[in-house]
Design a protein around this motif. Structure first.
Motif, PDB file in Angstrom:
ATOM      1  N   ASP A  21      46.185  35.848  45.115  1.00  0.00           N
ATOM      2  CA  ASP A  21      47.288  35.004  45.582  1.00  0.00           C
ATOM      3  C   ASP A  21      48.482  35.771  46.125  1.00  0.00           C
ATOM      4  OD1 ASP A  21      46.039  32.499  44.769  1.00  0.00           O
ATOM      5  OD2 ASP A  21      46.432  33.143  42.713  1.00  0.00           O
ATOM      6  N   ASP A  46      44.941  31.694  51.889  1.00  0.00           N
ATOM      7  CA  ASP A  46      45.047  30.240  51.890  1.00  0.00           C
ATOM      8  C   ASP A  46      44.561  29.702  53.235  1.00  0.00           C
ATOM      9  OD1 ASP A  46      47.099  30.696  53.717  1.00  0.00           O
ATOM     10  OD2 ASP A  46      48.706  30.174  52.304  1.00  0.00           O
ATOM     11  N   ARG A  63      36.997  31.452  39.876  1.00  0.00           N
ATOM     12  CA  ARG A  63      37.539  30.089  39.874  1.00  0.00           C
ATOM     13  C   ARG A  63      38.445  29.847  41.080  1.00  0.00           C
ATOM     14  NH1 ARG A  63      37.069  26.959  35.332  1.00  0.00           N
ATOM     15  NH2 ARG A  63      36.182  27.945  33.472  1.00  0.00           N
ATOM     16  N   SER A  64      39.286  30.835  41.405  1.00  0.00           N
ATOM     17  CA  SER A  64      40.198  30.700  42.540  1.00  0.00           C
ATOM     18  C   SER A  64      39.417  30.533  43.843  1.00  0.00           C
ATOM     19  CB  SER A  64      41.100  31.931  42.617  1.00  0.00           C
ATOM     20  OG  SER A  64      41.846  31.957  43.813  1.00  0.00           O
ATOM     21  N   THR A  65      38.360  31.332  44.015  1.00  0.00           N
ATOM     22  CA  THR A  65      37.567  31.262  45.231  1.00  0.00           C
ATOM     23  C   THR A  65      36.832  29.935  45.330  1.00  0.00           C
ATOM     24  OG1 THR A  65      37.322  33.659  45.255  1.00  0.00           O
ATOM     25  CG2 THR A  65      35.718  32.389  46.530  1.00  0.00           C
ATOM     26  N   ARG A 108      37.738  27.149  44.051  1.00  0.00           N
ATOM     27  CA  ARG A 108      38.729  26.111  44.331  1.00  0.00           C
ATOM     28  C   ARG A 108      39.071  26.070  45.812  1.00  0.00           C
ATOM     29  NH1 ARG A 108      41.986  27.716  40.972  1.00  0.00           N
ATOM     30  NH2 ARG A 108      43.436  28.914  42.260  1.00  0.00           N
ATOM     31  N   ARG A 109      39.226  27.221  46.440  1.00  0.00           N
ATOM     32  CA  ARG A 109      39.532  27.250  47.869  1.00  0.00           C
ATOM     33  C   ARG A 109      38.391  26.642  48.688  1.00  0.00           C
ATOM     34  NH1 ARG A 109      42.224  33.181  47.413  1.00  0.00           N
ATOM     35  NH2 ARG A 109      44.406  32.506  47.370  1.00  0.00           N
TER      36      ARG A 109
END
Length: 305
Positions: A115, A237, A285-287, A289-290
């Motif tokens: 991020d 993002d 998890r971040s990937t 989610r994107r």
């Protein structure tokens, strides 16, 4: 992190450096707090790093692999517009550590995070420039020859099935299964090109908001042209991804396959490292989610670059 992980500590490294690389015997040694999962890294003085494989393997096979990786690292440096490590030497197994290991130059910079620069267009364009420059390398007629990411998406069905089973209590598995079923059938995006192969945050160094270095370059070789696009989903993002895609001119098939390689990698990160390496699990998890939040990937429609 691994059931077959080998112990390695600074005093063992000291003895092996003194014995095999005496030019550095007077340099201080400290272990680097790395988010990597394949090697323990020790800084030797100000300009050198030693990398020790974490997982046990046949020493002879490991030495051959490390020699090939060193050649790939040197080739990567010739094509990358950003700094990368320089191979220095191959270490032998010792009484307290049974595997070959490597010494290479140290790079200064801050390890990227999922991020930290996600909204930075200059950073996104730096990544695009890296990918574009690597793709310009000559494959010399070679094609992807590995067993990991970079070949046929469908070869990963068994691994993904295991990931879905392990993630039942962690993620919305039915939704993720449906997405994999759709993405795995994507056609090839074009001939194989030269690729880094693992553009995760831990392998990119930043300074003052820009990309300044690339690590773990030993996998440099021919692969699916979409493979290095995993960086878009691990690090950027929506606006950053759009800027990267436009600079590269990625078509629909290539862009979706990039999302799917990131999806395949992220699924494994979440459950495998959930207790042993929370930072890597959080990256997964971040990937995911994107990918799931992207309306074009979710719907199967991707607008032109």
């Amino acid at each position: 992190m691994h059931d077959d992980q080998l112990p390695i500590e600074a005093d063992i490294v000291r003895a092996m450096i003194d014995d095999q690389f005496p030019a550095y015997r007077h340099e201080p040694i400290r272990q680097v707090d790395s988010s990597g999962t394949d090697h323990a890294i020790f800084r030797i003085g100000a300009e050198v790093a030693a990398r020790f494989p974490l997982r046990a393997a046949d020493p002879a096979a490991c030495a051959e692999r490390l020699r090939k990786e060193a050649a790939a690292v040197a080739a990567f440096a010739r094509h990358s517009p950003f700094a990368s490590p320089r191979p220095i030497g191959l270490g032998r197994p010792g009484p307290l550590y049974p595997m070959p290991w490597t010494v290479q130059s140290w790079l200064e910079g801050d390890v990227a995070t999922p991020d930290g620069l996600a909204a930075s267009k200059p950073f996104a364009l730096d990544i695009a420039e890296l990918i574009r420059s690597l793709r310009a390398g000559n494959t010399h007629g070679r094609r992807f020859a590995g067993q990991g990411r970079g070949g046929d998406l469908r070869d990963h069905d068994g691994w993904m099935s295991a990931c879905f089973t392990e993630s039942e209590d962690l993620l919305d598995v039915p939704r993720l299964r449906r997405l994999w079923a759709r993405l795995r059938a994507l056609p090839p995006a074009g001939p194989d090109v030269m690729s880094h192969g693992d553009l995760i945050p831990a392998n990119l160094l930043v300074r003052d908001g820009r990309l300044v270095g690339v690590l773990d370059c030993g996998g440099f070789g021919p692969a699916d042209p979409a493979l290095d696009l995993v960086a878009a989903w691990h690090l950027l993002d929506r606006e950053g991804r759009d800027a990267l895609r436009a600079r590269l001119g990625s078509g629909d098939a290539e862009w979706r396959r990039g999302a799917d390689w990131a999806f395949e990698q992220a699924m494994g990160l979440v459950w495998y490292y959930r207790t042993t390496h929370p930072t890597m699990s959080a990256l997964g998890r971040s990937t995911l989610r994107r990918i799931l939040d992207d309306p074009d990937i979710r719907s199967g429609r991707v607008s032109p670059p």
